[in-house]
Design a protein around this motif. Structure first.
Motif, PDB file in Angstrom:
ATOM      1  N   VAL A  31      -8.072  31.871 -19.466  1.00 32.83           N
ATOM      2  CA  VAL A  31      -8.720  33.174 -20.377  1.00 32.83           C
ATOM      3  C   VAL A  31      -7.676  33.971 -20.990  1.00 32.83           C
ATOM      4  O   VAL A  31      -6.862  34.653 -20.105  1.00 32.83           O
ATOM      5  N   GLU A  32      -7.449  34.089 -22.135  1.00 34.46           N
ATOM      6  CA  GLU A  32      -6.628  35.398 -22.833  1.00 34.46           C
ATOM      7  C   GLU A  32      -7.356  36.280 -23.470  1.00 34.46           C
ATOM      8  O   GLU A  32      -8.221  35.743 -24.399  1.00 34.46           O
ATOM      9  N   VAL A  33      -7.175  37.579 -23.250  1.00 36.58           N
ATOM     10  CA  VAL A  33      -7.889  38.487 -23.928  1.00 36.58           C
ATOM     11  C   VAL A  33      -6.981  39.516 -24.756  1.00 36.58           C
ATOM     12  O   VAL A  33      -5.860  40.061 -24.098  1.00 36.58           O
ATOM     13  N   ASP A  34      -7.307  39.690 -25.825  1.00 33.31           N
ATOM     14  CA  ASP A  34      -6.557  40.513 -26.867  1.00 33.31           C
ATOM     15  C   ASP A  34      -7.565  41.645 -27.076  1.00 33.31           C
ATOM     16  O   ASP A  34      -8.427  41.689 -28.023  1.00 33.31           O
ATOM     17  N   LEU A  35      -7.360  42.722 -26.503  1.00 34.98           N
ATOM     18  CA  LEU A  35      -8.151  43.802 -26.424  1.00 34.98           C
ATOM     19  C   LEU A  35      -8.313  44.625 -27.788  1.00 34.98           C
ATOM     20  O   LEU A  35      -9.479  44.752 -28.251  1.00 34.98           O
ATOM     21  N   GLY A  36      -7.176  44.619 -28.466  1.00 30.34           N
ATOM     22  CA  GLY A  36      -7.041  45.277 -29.711  1.00 30.34           C
ATOM     23  C   GLY A  36      -7.767  44.731 -30.653  1.00 30.34           C
ATOM     24  O   GLY A  36      -8.619  45.197 -31.476  1.00 30.34           O
ATOM     25  N   ALA A  37      -7.601  43.347 -30.724  1.00 30.71           N
ATOM     26  CA  ALA A  37      -8.449  42.363 -31.802  1.00 30.71           C
ATOM     27  C   ALA A  37      -9.732  42.069 -31.362  1.00 30.71           C
ATOM     28  O   ALA A  37     -10.588  41.439 -32.089  1.00 30.71           O
ATOM     29  N   LYS A  38     -10.176  42.609 -30.088  1.00 33.02           N
ATOM     30  CA  LYS A  38     -11.599  41.898 -29.282  1.00 33.02           C
ATOM     31  C   LYS A  38     -11.732  40.699 -29.628  1.00 33.02           C
ATOM     32  O   LYS A  38     -13.001  39.960 -29.905  1.00 33.02           O
ATOM     33  N   ALA A  39     -10.708  39.774 -29.279  1.00 35.10           N
ATOM     34  CA  ALA A  39     -10.537  38.333 -29.341  1.00 35.10           C
ATOM     35  C   ALA A  39     -10.207  37.886 -27.931  1.00 35.10           C
ATOM     36  O   ALA A  39      -9.801  38.300 -26.891  1.00 35.10           O
ATOM     37  N   VAL A  40     -11.222  36.730 -27.654  1.00 31.30           N
ATOM     38  CA  VAL A  40     -10.845  36.072 -26.351  1.00 31.30           C
ATOM     39  C   VAL A  40     -10.776  34.690 -26.670  1.00 31.30           C
ATOM     40  O   VAL A  40     -11.547  33.910 -27.411  1.00 31.30           O
ATOM     41  N   LYS A  41      -9.830  34.094 -26.102  1.00 36.37           N
ATOM     42  CA  LYS A  41      -9.328  32.767 -26.154  1.00 36.37           C
ATOM     43  C   LYS A  41      -9.743  32.029 -24.640  1.00 36.37           C
ATOM     44  O   LYS A  41      -9.344  32.518 -23.849  1.00 36.37           O
ATOM     45  N   VAL A  42     -10.468  31.077 -24.780  1.00 33.69           N
ATOM     46  CA  VAL A  42     -11.152  30.442 -23.792  1.00 33.69           C
ATOM     47  C   VAL A  42     -10.690  28.810 -23.810  1.00 33.69           C
ATOM     48  O   VAL A  42     -11.128  28.066 -24.611  1.00 33.69           O
ATOM     49  N   ASP A  43      -9.961  28.469 -22.588  1.00 39.60           N
ATOM     50  CA  ASP A  43      -9.683  27.079 -22.537  1.00 39.60           C
ATOM     51  C   ASP A  43     -10.499  26.418 -21.301  1.00 39.60           C
ATOM     52  O   ASP A  43     -10.226  26.742 -20.309  1.00 39.60           O
ATOM     53  N   SER A  44     -11.632  25.801 -21.701  1.00 41.62           N
ATOM     54  CA  SER A  44     -12.564  25.458 -20.723  1.00 41.62           C
ATOM     55  C   SER A  44     -13.327  24.085 -20.966  1.00 41.62           C
ATOM     56  O   SER A  44     -13.495  23.768 -22.241  1.00 41.62           O
ATOM     57  N   SER A  45     -13.582  23.535 -19.964  1.00 39.84           N
ATOM     58  CA  SER A  45     -14.254  22.294 -20.137  1.00 39.84           C
ATOM     59  C   SER A  45     -15.964  22.549 -20.271  1.00 39.84           C
ATOM     60  O   SER A  45     -16.549  21.848 -20.565  1.00 39.84           O
ATOM     61  N   ALA A  46     -16.303  23.833 -19.959  1.00 39.92           N
ATOM     62  CA  ALA A  46     -17.539  24.294 -19.968  1.00 39.92           C
ATOM     63  C   ALA A  46     -18.219  24.457 -21.416  1.00 39.92           C
ATOM     64  O   ALA A  46     -17.630  24.683 -22.394  1.00 39.92           O
ATOM     65  N   PRO A  47     -19.442  23.954 -21.707  1.00 40.78           N
ATOM     66  CA  PRO A  47     -19.978  24.090 -23.061  1.00 40.78           C
ATOM     67  C   PRO A  47     -19.933  25.537 -23.566  1.00 40.78           C
ATOM     68  O   PRO A  47     -20.284  26.556 -22.760  1.00 40.78           O
ATOM     69  N   LEU A  48     -19.797  25.724 -24.818  1.00 40.81           N
ATOM     70  CA  LEU A  48     -19.469  27.047 -25.573  1.00 40.81           C
ATOM     71  C   LEU A  48     -20.668  27.813 -25.448  1.00 40.81           C
ATOM     72  O   LEU A  48     -20.564  29.158 -24.975  1.00 40.81           O
ATOM     73  N   LYS A  52     -20.410  31.636 -23.534  1.00 42.19           N
ATOM     74  CA  LYS A  52     -21.050  32.693 -24.454  1.00 42.19           C
ATOM     75  C   LYS A  52     -22.363  33.407 -23.861  1.00 42.19           C
ATOM     76  O   LYS A  52     -22.109  34.829 -23.720  1.00 42.19           O
ATOM     77  N   ALA A  53     -22.923  32.551 -23.354  1.00 42.59           N
ATOM     78  CA  ALA A  53     -24.209  33.544 -22.542  1.00 42.59           C
ATOM     79  C   ALA A  53     -23.612  34.273 -21.263  1.00 42.59           C
ATOM     80  O   ALA A  53     -24.157  35.312 -20.971  1.00 42.59           O
ATOM     81  N   ALA A  54     -22.617  33.573 -20.614  1.00 48.55           N
ATOM     82  CA  ALA A  54     -22.037  34.377 -19.343  1.00 48.55           C
ATOM     83  C   ALA A  54     -21.337  35.808 -19.741  1.00 48.55           C
ATOM     84  O   ALA A  54     -21.570  36.678 -19.233  1.00 48.55           O
ATOM     85  N   ILE A  55     -20.573  35.574 -20.718  1.00 50.72           N
ATOM     86  CA  ILE A  55     -19.963  36.909 -21.560  1.00 50.72           C
ATOM     87  C   ILE A  55     -21.058  38.038 -21.821  1.00 50.72           C
ATOM     88  O   ILE A  55     -21.074  39.106 -21.528  1.00 50.72           O
ATOM     89  N   ALA A  56     -22.352  37.484 -22.695  1.00 50.17           N
ATOM     90  CA  ALA A  56     -23.447  38.134 -22.856  1.00 50.17           C
ATOM     91  C   ALA A  56     -24.083  38.860 -21.868  1.00 50.17           C
ATOM     92  O   ALA A  56     -24.172  40.078 -21.919  1.00 50.17           O
ATOM     93  N   GLU A  57     -24.163  38.092 -20.779  1.00 51.68           N
ATOM     94  CA  GLU A  57     -24.950  38.770 -19.500  1.00 51.68           C
ATOM     95  C   GLU A  57     -24.011  39.727 -18.898  1.00 51.68           C
ATOM     96  O   GLU A  57     -24.555  40.847 -18.423  1.00 51.68           O
ATOM     97  N   ALA A  58     -22.764  39.578 -19.055  1.00 53.17           N
ATOM     98  CA  ALA A  58     -21.905  40.710 -18.568  1.00 53.17           C
ATOM     99  C   ALA A  58     -21.823  41.879 -19.337  1.00 53.17           C
ATOM    100  O   ALA A  58     -21.334  42.822 -19.014  1.00 53.17           O
ATOM    101  N   GLY A  59     -22.651  41.979 -20.580  1.00 53.07           N
ATOM    102  CA  GLY A  59     -22.603  43.000 -21.125  1.00 53.07           C
ATOM    103  C   GLY A  59     -21.814  43.308 -22.468  1.00 53.07           C
ATOM    104  O   GLY A  59     -21.702  44.255 -23.134  1.00 53.07           O
TER     105      GLY A  59
END
Length: 66
Positions: A31-48, A52-59
């Motif tokens: 996981v790489e987060v660019d706070l200024g750009a509000k961008a998150v890069k995720v290298d994962s084998s989990a479904p998109l 997305k659901a996990a991030i949304a559930e975290a608020g």
């Protein structure tokens, strides 16, 4: 690799929360987060949809994904 626009991130705690949410779905995700750009890069084998659901559930709404 997923590139996401994630709203409501403003500090280190937000970065940690988003990272923790993604790691709960895929413990080996990179996981790489660019706070200024509000961008998150995720290298994962989990479904998109699961990442997305996990991030949304975290608020942090995901407003765009590629």
């Amino acid at each position: 690799m997923y590139q996401l626009q994630v709203e409501n991130m403003s500090c280190g705690h937000c970065v940690a929360s988003v990272t923790k949410a993604i790691k709960a779905v895929d413990g080996s995700a990179q996981v790489e987060v660019d706070l200024g750009a509000k961008a998150v890069k995720v290298d994962s084998s989990a479904p998109l949809a699961a990442v997305k659901a996990a991030i949304a559930e975290a608020g942090y709404p995901v407003t765009a994904a590629a």
